[in-house]
Design an enzyme around this catalytic site. Structure first.
Site, mmCIF file in Angstrom:
data_model
loop_
_atom_site.group_PDB
_atom_site.id
_atom_site.type_symbol
_atom_site.label_atom_id
_atom_site.label_comp_id
_atom_site.label_asym_id
_atom_site.label_seq_id
_atom_site.Cartn_x
_atom_site.Cartn_y
_atom_site.Cartn_z
ATOM 1 N N ARG A 85 0.985 -1.246 0.060
ATOM 2 C CA ARG A 85 0.004 -0.149 -0.075
ATOM 3 C C ARG A 85 0.910 1.544 0.032
ATOM 4 O O ARG A 85 0.622 2.179 -0.611
ATOM 5 C CB ARG A 85 -0.957 -0.001 1.200
ATOM 6 C CG ARG A 85 -1.842 1.281 1.452
ATOM 7 C CD ARG A 85 -2.526 1.239 2.637
ATOM 8 N NE ARG A 85 -3.726 0.039 2.399
ATOM 9 C CZ ARG A 85 -3.880 -1.060 2.988
ATOM 10 N NH1 ARG A 85 -2.802 -1.463 3.805
ATOM 11 N NH2 ARG A 85 -4.813 -1.948 2.667
ATOM 12 N N TYR A 86 1.912 1.060 0.818
ATOM 13 C CA TYR A 86 2.938 2.386 0.854
ATOM 14 C C TYR A 86 4.118 2.140 0.041
ATOM 15 O O TYR A 86 4.690 0.992 0.100
ATOM 16 C CB TYR A 86 3.203 2.626 2.195
ATOM 17 C CG TYR A 86 2.029 3.040 3.161
ATOM 18 C CD1 TYR A 86 1.498 4.430 3.093
ATOM 19 C CD2 TYR A 86 1.431 2.106 3.819
ATOM 20 C CE1 TYR A 86 0.359 4.699 3.669
ATOM 21 C CE2 TYR A 86 0.282 2.278 4.657
ATOM 22 C CZ TYR A 86 -0.238 4.007 4.610
ATOM 23 O OH TYR A 86 -1.402 3.885 5.568
ATOM 24 N N ARG B 205 7.143 0.033 2.209
ATOM 25 C CA ARG B 205 6.919 -1.171 3.308
ATOM 26 C C ARG B 205 5.729 -1.888 2.800
ATOM 27 O O ARG B 205 4.912 -1.738 1.997
ATOM 28 C CB ARG B 205 6.648 -0.429 4.681
ATOM 29 C CG ARG B 205 5.318 0.462 4.641
ATOM 30 C CD ARG B 205 5.522 1.360 5.973
ATOM 31 N NE ARG B 205 4.437 2.057 6.032
ATOM 32 C CZ ARG B 205 4.538 3.376 5.602
ATOM 33 N NH1 ARG B 205 5.518 3.957 4.863
ATOM 34 N NH2 ARG B 205 3.517 4.343 5.995
ATOM 35 N N CYS C 245 -4.973 -17.475 13.437
ATOM 36 C CA CYS C 245 -4.631 -16.872 14.806
ATOM 37 C C CYS C 245 -4.738 -18.050 15.967
ATOM 38 O O CYS C 245 -5.779 -18.714 15.936
ATOM 39 C CB CYS C 245 -5.555 -15.758 14.914
ATOM 40 S SG CYS C 245 -5.384 -14.401 13.444
ATOM 41 N N CYS D 129 -10.402 -12.259 17.352
ATOM 42 C CA CYS D 129 -11.093 -11.105 17.869
ATOM 43 C C CYS D 129 -12.581 -10.875 17.210
ATOM 44 O O CYS D 129 -12.571 -11.008 15.815
ATOM 45 C CB CYS D 129 -10.287 -9.849 17.590
ATOM 46 S SG CYS D 129 -8.568 -10.100 18.290
ATOM 47 N N CYS E 124 -12.321 -8.136 14.342
ATOM 48 C CA CYS E 124 -11.187 -8.386 13.584
ATOM 49 C C CYS E 124 -11.556 -7.808 12.252
ATOM 50 O O CYS E 124 -12.724 -8.012 11.315
ATOM 51 C CB CYS E 124 -11.109 -9.625 13.276
ATOM 52 S SG CYS E 124 -9.529 -9.982 12.091
ATOM 53 N N ARG F 108 -10.114 -8.185 9.391
ATOM 54 C CA ARG F 108 -9.861 -9.334 8.311
ATOM 55 C C ARG F 108 -10.662 -10.538 8.794
ATOM 56 O O ARG F 108 -10.117 -11.825 8.263
ATOM 57 C CB ARG F 108 -8.361 -9.655 8.436
ATOM 58 C CG ARG F 108 -7.483 -8.566 7.844
ATOM 59 C CD ARG F 108 -6.171 -9.053 7.318
ATOM 60 N NE ARG F 108 -5.144 -8.157 7.016
ATOM 61 C CZ ARG F 108 -4.240 -7.438 7.443
ATOM 62 N NH1 ARG F 108 -3.746 -8.000 8.708
ATOM 63 N NH2 ARG F 108 -3.402 -6.353 6.950
ATOM 64 N N ASP G 230 -12.566 -0.555 12.380
ATOM 65 C CA ASP G 230 -12.847 -0.522 10.819
ATOM 66 C C ASP G 230 -14.212 -1.084 10.747
ATOM 67 O O ASP G 230 -14.740 -1.606 11.363
ATOM 68 C CB ASP G 230 -11.837 -1.524 10.289
ATOM 69 C CG ASP G 230 -10.515 -0.900 10.319
ATOM 70 O OD1 ASP G 230 -10.195 0.238 10.250
ATOM 71 O OD2 ASP G 230 -9.633 -1.780 10.969
ATOM 72 N N ASP H 62 -8.126 3.656 9.233
ATOM 73 C CA ASP H 62 -7.572 3.288 7.798
ATOM 74 C C ASP H 62 -8.952 3.719 6.990
ATOM 75 O O ASP H 62 -10.146 3.269 7.327
ATOM 76 C CB ASP H 62 -7.534 1.792 7.950
ATOM 77 C CG ASP H 62 -6.186 1.301 8.368
ATOM 78 O OD1 ASP H 62 -5.209 1.624 7.447
ATOM 79 O OD2 ASP H 62 -5.831 0.625 9.495
ATOM 80 N N LYS I 283 -3.781 5.099 6.026
ATOM 81 C CA LYS I 283 -4.027 5.557 7.261
ATOM 82 C C LYS I 283 -4.177 7.182 7.527
ATOM 83 O O LYS I 283 -3.125 7.883 6.659
ATOM 84 C CB LYS I 283 -3.075 5.239 8.369
ATOM 85 C CG LYS I 283 -3.012 3.479 8.406
ATOM 86 C CD LYS I 283 -1.989 3.361 9.716
ATOM 87 C CE LYS I 283 -2.021 1.870 10.141
ATOM 88 N NZ LYS I 283 -1.773 0.775 8.628
#
Length: 350
Positions: free
Chosen positions: A91-92, A95, A104, A108, A111, A113, A274, A311, A318
Site C-alpha cells: 500500500r505504501y 513497506r 490466529c 477477535c 477483526c 480481516r 474498521d 484506515d 491511514k
C-alpha cells in the site's frame, strides 16, 4: 474455571461457562460465518460473573455479529486492492505486509480481516506462493520494511519462521522486519528461546507490535513474555483498537497505555474500529474517539500517548484522526485526506 484447551465451538463456550446453553443456537450461526478461538490464557482472564466483562467482549461471540450495516465491507481497509501477489499487500512505497498465514491463536470479534482468517479463510501460503512473495520483495528495491502479519505470524513454528526470515535477511534493501501479534498476551508460553532466536534470524532491525486493548491483558505472564523479547534486543511497540465496551473510558485507556510503558512497550497506534461486517456494536463515533484521546493529554506521560488513526475504507491508507486530515461535514460525514492528498468521504456512525 480454568480452561485446558482452546475453545472453538458454541458447545465449548457453554461448557466453559462463557455463554448460556440457550444461546448456543445463535452462537453456532455466528460460528458458521466467523471463526472462534479462545486460548486457555484468555479464558482464564474472563470474569464470568461480569456480564459486561471487557475481555469476554473481545473474544466471546455475540449474536450482534449477524447484524450488518450498509457501510460495512468484507475488506474494509482494501488489502485486496494492493495485493500484487498472494500474501503481499503493498500500500505504501517503502513497506509491505507479508501475510504468510491467515490463522490466529484467538479470533477477535471485531477483526477487520474476519472474512479472510480462520479455518474458512485464506489459510497458509503454499511454498510456490511464498516463493512468489519473496521474489516480489527482492524485485522491489524501494521496500525498506517488511511487516509480517496475517493472521498471526507467531503461530508458525520457530523452524518455519526462521526459514522465512533467513530469506528476508538475504534481501539487502530490506532493513527492518516487524511482527504484528497477540501471542505474548494470549499464549505467553510460546515466547521461548527458540522463537526469539527465529525472530532475530534475519539479522535486520526487529520490531514486535503487540496487540492488546485492555490493561487486564497485560498479566504477569504476558509482561514476562514481553521482557524476554525486549531483553533479547527486540524493540516492542503497541497497537490497540478503540472499542465500545472495552476501553472507551478515559481511566481504562490511560491504564492501558501506562501498562504498555511499564512493560517497556512504546504505545504506537490506537485504531478507530474498521467497517468490518457485523462489528457495529464495537464502533464509536469519531467525535467520541477524539474526546477519549484528548482525555489522555495531561492525564498521562507523553511516553503513553498513542497516535489515533483511521484506515480509510477502500485501501487509501491511514489518516491521523487528531490532525487536519479529517474534517467534519454535514450529516455526520467526514472528509478524510489520504497520504497522497486525495479526499474521501467517511460515513457517519450508524
Amino acid at each position: 474455571m480454568t480452561a485446558h484447551r482452546p475453545i472453538r465451538t458454541a458447545g465449548d463456550l457453554a461448557e466453559a461457562g462463557l455463554i448460556d446453553a440457550s444461546a448456543e443456537e445463535a452462537i453456532s450461526r455466528v460460528a458458521s460465518r466467523y471463526a472462534i478461538a479462545i486460548s486457555p490464557a484468555v479464558a482464564d482472564l474472563i470474569d464470568r460473573a461480569d456480564p459486561h466483562d471487557p475481555i469476554a467482549r473481545q473474544f466471546v461471540p455475540d449474536a450482534a455479529e449477524l447484524t450488518l450495516t450498509p457501510e460495512e465491507r468484507a475488506d474494509p481497509i482494501g488489502d485486496g486492492a494492493h495485493s500484487p501477489v498472494p500474501g503481499i499487500v503493498h500500500r505504501y512505497p517503502d513497506r509491505v505486509l507479508l501475510k504468510a498465514v491467515h490463522v490466529c491463536p484467538v479470533y477477535c470479534r471485531f477483526c477487520f480481516r474476519r472474512e479472510m482468517v480462520g479455518p474458512q479463510g485464506l489459510g497458509t501460503l503454499t511454498p510456490a506462493e511464498l516463493d512468489a512473495a519473496i521474489a516480489y520483495l527482492a524485485a522491489h528495491p524501494e521496500i525498506w520494511e517488511v511487516i509480517l502479519t496475517g493472521g498471526d505470524p507467531l503461530v508458525l513454528s520457530p523452524r518455519r519462521l526462521q526459514e522465512i526470515l533467513e530469506r528476508l535477511g538475504a534481501i539487502e534493501h530490506v532493513k527492518v522486519v516487524r511482527f504484528h501479534t497477540r501471542v505474548p498476551v494470549v499464549e505467553p508460553h510460546r515466547i521461548d528461546a527458540d522463537l526469539i532466536a527465529a525472530l532475530k534470524s534475519s539479522g535486520k532491525a526487529t520490531y514486535v507490535a503487540l496487540h492488546a486493548n485492555h490493561p487486564r491483558e497485560l498479566t504477569g505472564e504476558a509482561r514476562g513474555a514481553a521482557a524476554r523479547l525486549i531483553d533479547a534486543g527486540i524493540v516492542m511497540i503497541s497497537q490497540s483498537v478503540l472499542l465500545k465496551g472495552v476501553n472507551d473510558d478515559p481511566e481504562v485507556l490511560a491504564e492501558l497505555m501506562r501498562a504498555f510503558v511499564e512493560t517497556r512497550i512504546k504505545p504506537y497506534y490506537l485504531h478507530h474500529p474498521d467497517l468490518a461486517p457485523g462489528t457495529g456494536h464495537f464502533r464509536l463515533s469519531i467525535e467520541e474517539g477524539q474526546a477519549l484521546v484528548a482525555s489522555l493529554r495531561g492525564r498521562v506521560s507523553g511516553l503513553c500517548q498513542p497516535t489515533y488513526i483511521l484506515d480509510i475504507p477502500g485501501g487509501y491508507g491511514k489518516a491521523v484522526i487528531s490532525a487536519s486530515s479529517i474534517e467534519a461535514e454535514g450529516g455526520g460525514c467526514y472528509t478524510v485526506t489520504d497520504f497522497r492528498g486525495n479526499a474521501h468521504t467517511y460515513p457517519p456512525q450508524g
